[in-house]
Design a protein around this motif. Structure first.
Motif: not given
Length: 145
Positions: A80-81, A87-92
């Motif tokens: 998921r992200s 404001g940065r996209r974080v991917f998990v």
């Protein structure tokens, strides 16, 4: 398509239990899983894997698992992200557990290693197989067949 994960490792901290606005229990914890090989220094590295477990299993995990406990997890990988505060996209990447097994007796507190001196099992019963390398003294009358 198959998405299946089976892990055995130790918890790095106590599970964190929360409830959704609808009252559904969800617990998060990190499982440290040793790699099957040693690094150049001869040490075993570990992977730290985020685990998410839902409903009654989440409540049980939060109640009975503690930091250092050995646990088995069966589930699936989920990605998921989200956008963080900057404001940065974080991917998990995480494992959504369908089953969590407690692999140590209650009250062991994550103490791994065999401190079992004198051939007694943790329950106090004599273990005929402990600290033995020789033959076992069993008569024909003791065999069930």
């Amino acid at each position: 398509m198959i998405n299946r994960v089976c892990l055995v490792g130790r918890l790095t901290k106590d599970p964190e239990l929360k409830y959704t606005p609808n009252g559904v229990a969800v617990a998060n914890f990190v499982l440290a899983v040793n790699r099957p090989f040693s690094n150049q220094q001869g040490e075993r590295d570990a992977d730290f894997i985020q685990i998410v477990v839902w409903r009654k299993q989440a409540e049980n995990a939060a109640q009975f698992l503690k930091k250092g406990n050995l646990a088995g997890v069966d589930g699936r990988i989920q990605t998921r992200s989200y956008e963080n505060n900057e404001g940065r996209r974080v991917f998990v990447v995480e494992v959504v557990a369908e089953s969590v097994q407690f692999l140590e007796p209650k009250g062991s507190n994550g103490q791994h290693g065999n401190n079992n001196q004198g051939g007694l099992s943790p329950s106090g019963n004599h273990d005929p197989f402990a600290n033995s390398g020789g033959p076992i003294d069993i008569g024909d009358a003791d065999l069930p067949f």
